[in-house]
Design a protein around this motif. Sequence first.
Motif, PDB file in Angstrom:
ATOM      1  N   LEU A   1      13.892   1.528   5.667  1.00 27.11           N
ATOM      2  CA  LEU A   1      13.731   1.696   4.278  1.00 27.11           C
ATOM      3  C   LEU A   1      14.645   2.063   3.426  1.00 27.11           C
ATOM      4  O   LEU A   1      15.739   2.639   3.949  1.00 27.11           O
ATOM      5  CB  LEU A   1      12.401   2.612   4.165  1.00 27.11           C
ATOM      6  CG  LEU A   1      11.120   2.357   4.920  1.00 27.11           C
ATOM      7  CD1 LEU A   1      10.291   3.419   4.677  1.00 27.11           C
ATOM      8  CD2 LEU A   1      10.747   1.043   4.660  1.00 27.11           C
ATOM      9  N   LYS A   2      14.650   1.509   2.051  1.00 26.76           N
ATOM     10  CA  LYS A   2      15.689   1.837   1.278  1.00 26.76           C
ATOM     11  C   LYS A   2      15.533   3.650   0.951  1.00 26.76           C
ATOM     12  O   LYS A   2      14.580   4.299   0.913  1.00 26.76           O
ATOM     13  CB  LYS A   2      15.224   1.252  -0.236  1.00 26.76           C
ATOM     14  CG  LYS A   2      16.146   1.680  -1.310  1.00 26.76           C
ATOM     15  CD  LYS A   2      15.518   1.002  -2.557  1.00 26.76           C
ATOM     16  CE  LYS A   2      16.538   1.430  -3.655  1.00 26.76           C
ATOM     17  NZ  LYS A   2      16.160   0.620  -5.047  1.00 26.76           N
TER      18      LYS A   2
ATOM     19  N   LYS B   1       0.733  -1.278   0.067  1.00 28.07           N
ATOM     20  CA  LYS B   1       0.183  -0.007  -0.101  1.00 28.07           C
ATOM     21  C   LYS B   1       0.728   1.407   0.148  1.00 28.07           C
ATOM     22  O   LYS B   1       0.520   2.100  -0.735  1.00 28.07           O
ATOM     23  CB  LYS B   1      -0.919   0.024   1.244  1.00 28.07           C
ATOM     24  CG  LYS B   1      -2.003   1.200   1.409  1.00 28.07           C
ATOM     25  CD  LYS B   1      -2.769   1.007   2.600  1.00 28.07           C
ATOM     26  CE  LYS B   1      -3.544   2.304   2.573  1.00 28.07           C
ATOM     27  NZ  LYS B   1      -4.295   2.473   3.808  1.00 28.07           N
ATOM     28  N   GLU B   2       2.000   1.301   0.919  1.00 33.52           N
ATOM     29  CA  GLU B   2       2.970   2.477   1.092  1.00 33.52           C
ATOM     30  C   GLU B   2       3.969   2.613  -0.083  1.00 33.52           C
ATOM     31  O   GLU B   2       4.716   3.548   0.011  1.00 33.52           O
ATOM     32  CB  GLU B   2       3.246   2.538   2.481  1.00 33.52           C
ATOM     33  CG  GLU B   2       2.111   2.669   3.309  1.00 33.52           C
ATOM     34  CD  GLU B   2       1.099   3.794   3.269  1.00 33.52           C
ATOM     35  OE1 GLU B   2       1.815   4.934   2.901  1.00 33.52           O
ATOM     36  OE2 GLU B   2       0.159   3.772   3.707  1.00 33.52           O
ATOM     37  N   ASN B   3       4.133   1.423  -0.628  1.00 36.97           N
ATOM     38  CA  ASN B   3       5.249   1.250  -1.650  1.00 36.97           C
ATOM     39  C   ASN B   3       6.799   1.432  -0.807  1.00 36.97           C
ATOM     40  O   ASN B   3       7.643   1.953  -1.157  1.00 36.97           O
ATOM     41  CB  ASN B   3       5.399   2.494  -2.589  1.00 36.97           C
ATOM     42  CG  ASN B   3       4.188   2.163  -3.645  1.00 36.97           C
ATOM     43  OD1 ASN B   3       4.099   1.045  -4.209  1.00 36.97           O
ATOM     44  ND2 ASN B   3       3.567   3.319  -4.014  1.00 36.97           N
ATOM     45  N   PHE B   4       6.620   0.776   0.488  1.00 40.28           N
ATOM     46  CA  PHE B   4       7.947   0.617   1.362  1.00 40.28           C
ATOM     47  C   PHE B   4       8.681  -0.336   0.633  1.00 40.28           C
ATOM     48  O   PHE B   4       8.392  -1.330   0.316  1.00 40.28           O
ATOM     49  CB  PHE B   4       7.425   0.249   2.813  1.00 40.28           C
ATOM     50  CG  PHE B   4       6.762   1.585   3.559  1.00 40.28           C
ATOM     51  CD1 PHE B   4       7.003   2.631   3.015  1.00 40.28           C
ATOM     52  CD2 PHE B   4       5.957   1.232   4.531  1.00 40.28           C
ATOM     53  CE1 PHE B   4       6.324   3.820   3.724  1.00 40.28           C
ATOM     54  CE2 PHE B   4       5.387   2.466   5.393  1.00 40.28           C
ATOM     55  CZ  PHE B   4       5.628   3.551   4.827  1.00 40.28           C
ATOM     56  N   ILE B   5       9.953  -0.061   0.533  1.00 45.10           N
ATOM     57  CA  ILE B   5      11.058  -0.990   0.302  1.00 45.10           C
ATOM     58  C   ILE B   5      12.130  -1.214   1.558  1.00 45.10           C
ATOM     59  O   ILE B   5      12.800  -0.395   1.689  1.00 45.10           O
ATOM     60  CB  ILE B   5      11.794  -0.794  -0.991  1.00 45.10           C
ATOM     61  CG1 ILE B   5      10.942  -0.453  -2.233  1.00 45.10           C
ATOM     62  CG2 ILE B   5      13.005  -1.886  -1.059  1.00 45.10           C
ATOM     63  CD1 ILE B   5      11.491   0.126  -3.329  1.00 45.10           C
ATOM     64  N   PRO B   6      11.876  -2.311   2.238  1.00 43.52           N
ATOM     65  CA  PRO B   6      12.646  -2.329   3.576  1.00 43.52           C
ATOM     66  C   PRO B   6      14.094  -2.863   2.930  1.00 43.52           C
ATOM     67  O   PRO B   6      14.252  -3.601   1.981  1.00 43.52           O
ATOM     68  CB  PRO B   6      12.233  -3.494   4.525  1.00 43.52           C
ATOM     69  CG  PRO B   6      11.290  -4.201   3.475  1.00 43.52           C
ATOM     70  CD  PRO B   6      10.730  -3.135   2.411  1.00 43.52           C
TER      71      PRO B   6
END
Length: 333
Positions: A110-111, A81-86
């Motif tokens: 996050l990246k 949903k948030e386009n998070f890239i850990p």
Amino acid sequence: MKVDINKKSEIEVELLCEAEKVEIEEEKNKIIKEIKKDAEIEGFRKGKVPEDIIEKKFSETIKENILKNIISKAYYETLKKENFIPVIQPEIYDVEFTEEKLKFKIGLELKPGVKIKKYKGITVKKVEPKEVKEEDVENTLKELEKRPEFASSVIDLEKRQMWKKRIREELEEREKNSARIEEEKQLWNDLFKNAEFPIPEKLVAKRAREYTEYHLRRMNLQGKTREEIENYAQQIFKAVKPYAEEEVKKYFILDKIAEIENVVVEEKEVDERIEIFSRSIGKPFEEVKKELEKTGEIENIRDEIKIDKAYKIVKNNVNYIERIVIPGEENKK
């Protein structure tokens, strides 16, 4: 599922998650039905054990799976949903689990978003390899001759000349590598100056711990106390952390360059690298590839190739010069 996002910094967020009784019950019923399929309890046929008995007998397993499934659902749905890239595995903490609700927190790093002002046409002063003199060769040979098993192999003049030639080649190659490293140091110093982004500290610490563990495995720690080993670990961690930070910075800079340049990794490139690896360990290509796909390591190989290609773009666009002219020295020779 209620998920509130607490943004602690540009790259660090905390997910405050809460599942109500209805969601917990739904998850519990799914798990009980799954267990029921294969449950074998005396007095009942397989698949026919009453659900209330399963709930009582497998209560801990059910609870563990409710936690795992709901936490996983909250995590992956929020990423999408948030386009998070850990950049590292999430941290799960402050778990409160009752019959009425389940509350927990997920910590993420996050990246980072990277801004690069310049990565093409960077000026690098050419470093000429240091000249290898005859005395350098002789001194190296004399050091080798102090070892009896070596000295006996260079008794005659012909063999001595052969060894001198080999030593010279090795010393010259070493000087070439040293010059190359100095040039690359200049290149990276300029790239670091031209790049702006927050450093993922948790990722740096993770890399530093990995390097620390690697060095500890190579040490002879037999007879050392736990306290001594912990002291060694702290010293090593402190020494390798700057290197870990530099490696992390290099990765994200090249990753951004790969994105800007639309770097594509072909499947044949991945296969070529797997082929080299399979030969080095003496296993068939297909067997190795299947194992890498199964473990997910094949994505790391694809990522490594992408980063290598990005660095090649930078290197191919370096502006090498013989000397850097300081203002006011233009007419000096």
